[in-house]
Write a protein that holds these residues in place. Sequence first.
Motif, short mmCIF file in Angstrom:
data_model
loop_
_atom_site.label_atom_id
_atom_site.label_comp_id
_atom_site.label_asym_id
_atom_site.label_seq_id
_atom_site.Cartn_x
_atom_site.Cartn_y
_atom_site.Cartn_z
N ALA A 274 -15.53 -16.48 -16.78
CA ALA A 274 -14.17 -16.03 -17.11
C ALA A 274 -13.30 -15.84 -15.87
N VAL A 275 -13.88 -15.32 -14.78
CA VAL A 275 -13.06 -14.95 -13.62
C VAL A 275 -12.40 -16.16 -12.96
N PRO A 276 -13.13 -17.22 -12.60
CA PRO A 276 -12.42 -18.35 -11.96
C PRO A 276 -11.38 -18.98 -12.87
N ILE A 277 -11.75 -19.25 -14.11
CA ILE A 277 -10.81 -19.91 -15.02
C ILE A 277 -9.61 -19.02 -15.29
N GLY A 278 -9.86 -17.76 -15.60
CA GLY A 278 -8.76 -16.84 -15.90
C GLY A 278 -7.87 -16.60 -14.70
N LEU A 279 -8.46 -16.45 -13.52
CA LEU A 279 -7.66 -16.19 -12.32
C LEU A 279 -6.84 -17.42 -11.93
N PHE A 280 -7.42 -18.59 -11.99
CA PHE A 280 -6.67 -19.81 -11.67
C PHE A 280 -5.55 -20.04 -12.68
N ALA A 281 -5.82 -19.75 -13.94
CA ALA A 281 -4.78 -19.88 -14.96
C ALA A 281 -3.64 -18.91 -14.68
N ALA A 282 -3.98 -17.69 -14.26
CA ALA A 282 -2.94 -16.71 -13.95
C ALA A 282 -2.10 -17.14 -12.75
N ILE A 283 -2.76 -17.68 -11.72
CA ILE A 283 -2.02 -18.15 -10.54
C ILE A 283 -1.10 -19.30 -10.91
N TYR A 284 -1.59 -20.20 -11.74
CA TYR A 284 -0.75 -21.32 -12.15
C TYR A 284 0.47 -20.84 -12.93
N SER A 377 10.42 -10.28 -2.42
CA SER A 377 10.75 -10.29 -0.99
C SER A 377 9.54 -10.72 -0.15
N LEU A 378 8.33 -10.39 -0.59
CA LEU A 378 7.14 -10.82 0.16
C LEU A 378 7.00 -12.35 0.12
N ARG A 379 7.27 -12.92 -1.03
CA ARG A 379 7.20 -14.38 -1.13
C ARG A 379 8.27 -15.04 -0.26
N ASP A 380 9.48 -14.54 -0.37
CA ASP A 380 10.58 -15.12 0.42
C ASP A 380 10.33 -14.98 1.91
N GLY A 381 9.78 -13.85 2.31
CA GLY A 381 9.49 -13.66 3.74
C GLY A 381 8.45 -14.64 4.25
N ALA A 382 7.39 -14.85 3.47
CA ALA A 382 6.35 -15.79 3.89
C ALA A 382 6.88 -17.21 3.95
N LEU A 383 7.66 -17.60 2.92
CA LEU A 383 8.22 -18.95 2.92
C LEU A 383 9.22 -19.13 4.04
N MET A 392 1.25 -19.11 1.17
CA MET A 392 1.90 -17.89 0.71
C MET A 392 1.09 -17.19 -0.36
N ILE A 393 0.52 -17.98 -1.30
CA ILE A 393 -0.28 -17.37 -2.37
C ILE A 393 -1.57 -16.78 -1.81
N LYS A 394 -2.25 -17.54 -0.94
CA LYS A 394 -3.55 -17.08 -0.43
C LYS A 394 -3.41 -15.91 0.54
N GLN A 395 -2.39 -15.90 1.37
CA GLN A 395 -2.31 -14.93 2.45
C GLN A 395 -1.35 -13.78 2.19
N ALA A 400 -1.75 -8.85 -1.79
CA ALA A 400 -0.91 -7.77 -2.34
C ALA A 400 -1.34 -7.39 -3.74
N ALA A 401 -1.79 -8.38 -4.52
CA ALA A 401 -2.19 -8.11 -5.90
C ALA A 401 -3.67 -7.81 -6.05
N LEU A 402 -4.43 -7.84 -4.94
CA LEU A 402 -5.89 -7.72 -5.03
C LEU A 402 -6.35 -6.43 -5.70
N PRO A 403 -5.81 -5.25 -5.36
CA PRO A 403 -6.28 -4.03 -6.05
C PRO A 403 -6.13 -4.11 -7.56
N GLY A 404 -4.98 -4.59 -8.01
CA GLY A 404 -4.78 -4.71 -9.44
C GLY A 404 -5.69 -5.73 -10.07
N ILE A 405 -5.92 -6.84 -9.36
CA ILE A 405 -6.82 -7.87 -9.90
C ILE A 405 -8.24 -7.34 -10.01
N VAL A 406 -8.71 -6.63 -8.98
CA VAL A 406 -10.05 -6.04 -9.03
C VAL A 406 -10.16 -5.06 -10.19
#
Length: 496
Positions: A274-284, A377-383, A392-395, A400-406
């Motif tokens: 579930a984790v890889p499929i669900g997480l990749f689907a969420a990122i997409y 603003s975090l996305r715009d700053g990285a780009l 931008m997504i990986k770094q 930034a979303a890791l605590p919530g994802i965990v």
Amino acid sequence: MSTSTILIIVFVIAAIGAVLGYRRARGFRSEDGKRLHSRPVYHASYVVSWALIPSLLVLAAWLIVSPILIQITVRGDFPDNVLAQSALTEDLAYGMIESLGAGLTVLPDDERAEVSDQTPIAELTPMLQRRGMPVASATADWMVPLALQRNALQSISGIAMTVTVILLAAAGAFWGYRRLALRLRARNQVESVVNVMLIVASSIAILTTVGIIFSMLFETIDFFGRISPMEFFFGTTWEPRFSAAGSGGTEGQFGLIPLLAGTLYIGSVAMLVAVPIGLFAAIYMAEYARNSTRSVVKPLLEILAGIPTIVYGFFALVTVGPFLRDLSSQLSGLVSGDYAPFIQAQSVLTAGLVMGIMLIPFVSSLSDDIITSVPRSLRDGALGLGATRSEMIKQVVLPAALPGIVSALLLTASRAIGETMIVVLAAGVAATITINPFEAMTTITVKIVQQLTGDLEFTSPQTLVAFALGITLFVITLCLNVYALYIVRKYKEQYE
């Protein structure tokens, strides 16, 4: 009068009071520079509060207390030979009296008038059976007068409840209407009532948790008074045997380790799916999909969450399990010429795979909400600093979303640990310890269901063990949820 009819009358009284209160508040005129303190709608709500709250509280208390008092009164008139027996025998006798009393209420008036304290049960049984009301074979003659007594007490209680609740609603509406005044702080009092209701609503979760704990705790203590906790928590053999007559009272073995290993093993396989499929689907959906695509993909993905788990179990039993078994048979034939399958139809892999499919919408939906909540603003700053979208997504976004994802993954793991129907149909009921995912194992929830299936008494270790298993599973899931909240609270302020 039925409870629903009483509720309708009470709400009608409250509605009439609200209309009258609203009209009276609209008719108030300013006096000596004083203006209406609260708007008319608050005056109407004030009258409704006085009409509804006392009457509904009395109604709820009456519905809870009245059956208890009636039962105590009726059981006090049981014959001495019944009172001398166990509490279970008394409960069974009262259940037959309840059924007999319910049957008497469906008789026509002329037949009901013929029934008296002296009517034998042999004469009453054909009358009830003609009306489709079965009578237990153990029903005795002494139960007939008690059934009549119970019906009479219920009738008196129903009439008294109806009169009391309706009069209380009318009196409350009248009292609230009479108290309306120009400077009445109706808004403050109505808001106080709403505040109390919100506190009660928020306390339901706490009270439910406490109720769950205490509903299992005392039976668990009884179980550990018969079986050693060391044998339960560290035993490696699960073989509870229900004692039969002449068996010498053999209780069997109650080792938790095989069940706990199966629960964690199947849950881990499900999370790996579930984790890889669900997480990749969420990122997409959060970072790559257009709004039109997202509006279609996300609802379709979340449809999986609405499918009953028993349907997933059927899918595993009929499709996935046989497919894996036949596939392994063909692979073994290609290698050795022997077409014996090495993947069982009911196995850890089958259950974990199907359960993982079920958990995909939980992971994707929660992760998608968390990723989209990361500030733009975090996305715009990285780009702006020259990062590509993937960098931008990986770094930036994922850290930034890791605590919530965990936290979302831990909550999903709690859901996986508590699953039952998929495991019953896809992994079997064999309480074994193995590291081979192609073999069958079982989980704690399956054994809880198995130990409590059938007409059993909670007087033996074989049934009491279900409560010990339940409170163990409760502690495991509670620890996962608490740890998830700890992670969120510890790291969420880093990106605010």
